[in-house]
Each structure stands twice: as structure tokens, then as C-alpha cells.
Design a protein around this motif. Structure first.
Motif, short mmCIF file in Angstrom:
data_model
loop_
_atom_site.label_atom_id
_atom_site.label_comp_id
_atom_site.label_asym_id
_atom_site.label_seq_id
_atom_site.Cartn_x
_atom_site.Cartn_y
_atom_site.Cartn_z
N SER A 1 0.81 -1.22 0.00
CA SER A 1 0.00 0.00 0.00
C SER A 1 0.85 1.27 0.00
O SER A 1 0.43 2.30 -0.50
CB SER A 1 -1.00 0.00 1.16
N SER A 2 2.08 1.18 0.52
CA SER A 2 2.92 2.38 0.53
C SER A 2 3.42 2.73 -0.88
O SER A 2 3.86 3.84 -1.13
CB SER A 2 4.12 2.20 1.47
N GLU A 3 3.34 1.76 -1.80
CA GLU A 3 3.78 2.00 -3.18
C GLU A 3 2.63 2.51 -4.06
O GLU A 3 2.84 2.91 -5.20
CB GLU A 3 4.32 0.72 -3.82
N ILE A 4 1.40 2.46 -3.53
CA ILE A 4 0.25 2.81 -4.36
C ILE A 4 0.10 4.33 -4.47
O ILE A 4 -0.04 5.02 -3.47
CB ILE A 4 -1.05 2.20 -3.80
N ARG A 5 0.14 4.83 -5.70
CA ARG A 5 -0.08 6.25 -5.94
C ARG A 5 -1.56 6.54 -6.10
O ARG A 5 -2.04 7.56 -5.66
CB ARG A 5 0.65 6.69 -7.21
N PHE B 1 -7.86 0.52 -3.52
CA PHE B 1 -7.23 -0.78 -3.27
C PHE B 1 -7.14 -1.11 -1.78
O PHE B 1 -7.43 -2.22 -1.37
CB PHE B 1 -5.84 -0.81 -3.91
N HIS B 2 -6.75 -0.12 -0.97
CA HIS B 2 -6.55 -0.40 0.46
C HIS B 2 -7.84 -0.78 1.18
O HIS B 2 -7.81 -1.31 2.29
CB HIS B 2 -5.83 0.77 1.16
N GLN B 3 -8.99 -0.51 0.55
CA GLN B 3 -10.27 -0.86 1.19
C GLN B 3 -10.70 -2.29 0.86
O GLN B 3 -11.68 -2.79 1.38
CB GLN B 3 -11.37 0.09 0.69
N LEU C 1 1.22 2.06 -9.27
CA LEU C 1 2.25 1.88 -8.25
C LEU C 1 3.49 2.70 -8.57
O LEU C 1 3.90 2.77 -9.72
CB LEU C 1 2.66 0.40 -8.19
N SER C 2 4.09 3.27 -7.53
CA SER C 2 5.34 3.99 -7.77
C SER C 2 6.45 3.01 -8.12
O SER C 2 7.35 3.32 -8.87
CB SER C 2 5.73 4.84 -6.56
#
Length: 168
Positions: free
Chosen positions: A31-35, A50-52, A70-71
Motif C-alpha cells: 500500500s505504501s507504493e500505491i499512488r 485498493f486499500h479498502q 504503483l510507484s
């Protein structure tokens, strides 16, 4: 300066019931890579991110589409700025992984070759593990035979000759 094209990897006819295993276990979308991300939840009739999502299988049922930008992502090698598009009907669907050709083709030719080989080997592992009937690799749109560089089907993959097709 020539304009950059995007490369696409399409996992065709992927089994929807294997989707959650692929995403959490193999692609390890962090999730930290998701822009950004966008899915439509048929059950609640709302747009979600996505995080939901607890289960992609649920969200994309009975049919559905969604995307995650994604970054960076690891698939044998590290790729930056990757868009993954999920498009599913009842049982099967396509997963399209889209990124700039620079991510693969930029750098020393030995590095490029190594990166392409690692990517290819990872795709072959996924194909075998999830019994994916066909993987297409090419320039966007890789669905077109004109822009498709390689199609990995059921037959055994010769990594070397497949690499040549991607690197030429």
C-alpha cells in the motif's frame, strides 16, 4: 527526441479464484507504493480504493474492472510507475501490467538483458504456478499482433530465444 512507448504484459484468462493469492502472495502489492487506485464495488455500488479491498475476487464479482498505479513494483526486477489493470468476467480475466519502455530498455545492455531475463523468468514461474494459458509481452496495446513482441503459451519457454524477441 523520440517519444516513449509503454510496454505491456498481459496475463490472459487468469482464473479469478486465484487472484487474491497472486496479488498478495506473488505481486505483493504494497500500500505504501500505491499512488492511486480505482475499483468499482458491485456489491455496494461505490467506487473504492485498493486499500479498502479485502478480496479482489469479491470486488470483481460477478464481473468487474479496476486499476492500481504503483510507484514501483517487483516482478523479477524492479519497475517504476507501473499501472496494473484488472478486467474480469465471471471466472477469468486479464491482468495488464503497463510501464514505460525506459524501465526495461534504459541502461547498459548487459543490465538491460539481465533485467529482461529476470522479468521473463518471473513471468514463466507465474504462468506455471497459476496455470495461465497465455502471457503477451509487447508495446501498448500488446493485444495487437503488430505490437506484441512475445506470446508465452502452453509450450515450454526457451528463455534465451524469447529474450532475443524482447531485446531486438
Amino acid at each position: 527526441m523520440e517519444s516513449l512507448e509503454n510496454l505491456e504484459i498481459i496475463l490472459e484468462d487468469f482464473r479469478k479464484d486465484e487472484l487474491d493469492k497472486l496479488v498478495s502472495g506473488e505481486l505483493k502489492i504494497n500500500s505504501s507504493e500505491i499512488r492511486s487506485s480505482h475499483f468499482f464495488d458491485n456489491n455496494s455500488g461505490t467506487d473504492i480504493e485498493f486499500h479498502q479491498i479485502k478480496s479482489l475476487w469479491e470486488v470483481l464479482s460477478p464481473i468487474g474492472t479496476g486499476n492500481v498505479f504503483l510507484s514501483q513494483m517487483e516482478i523479477g526486477c524492479s519497475l517504476k510507475d507501473v499501472m496494473i489493470i484488472f478486467s474480469f468476467d465471471k471466472e477469468f480475466g486479464d491482468i495488464t501490467i503497463n510501464f514505460s519502455e525506459n524501465e526495461l530498455y534504459e541502461g547498459k545492455s548487459s543490465d538491460v538483458r539481465q533485467k529482461a531475463q529476470k522479468l521473463l523468468e518471473s513471468l514463466v514461474v507465474l504462468k506455471d504456478k497459476f496455470n495461465i494459458p497465455k502471457i503477451r509481452i509487447g508495446f501498448e496495446p500488446a493485444t495487437d499482433d503488430d505490437t506484441c513482441l512475445v506470446e508465452i503459451g502452453q509450450e515450454k519457454v526457451d528463455i534465451e530465444s524469447t529474450l532475443e524477441l524482447i531485446l531486438r
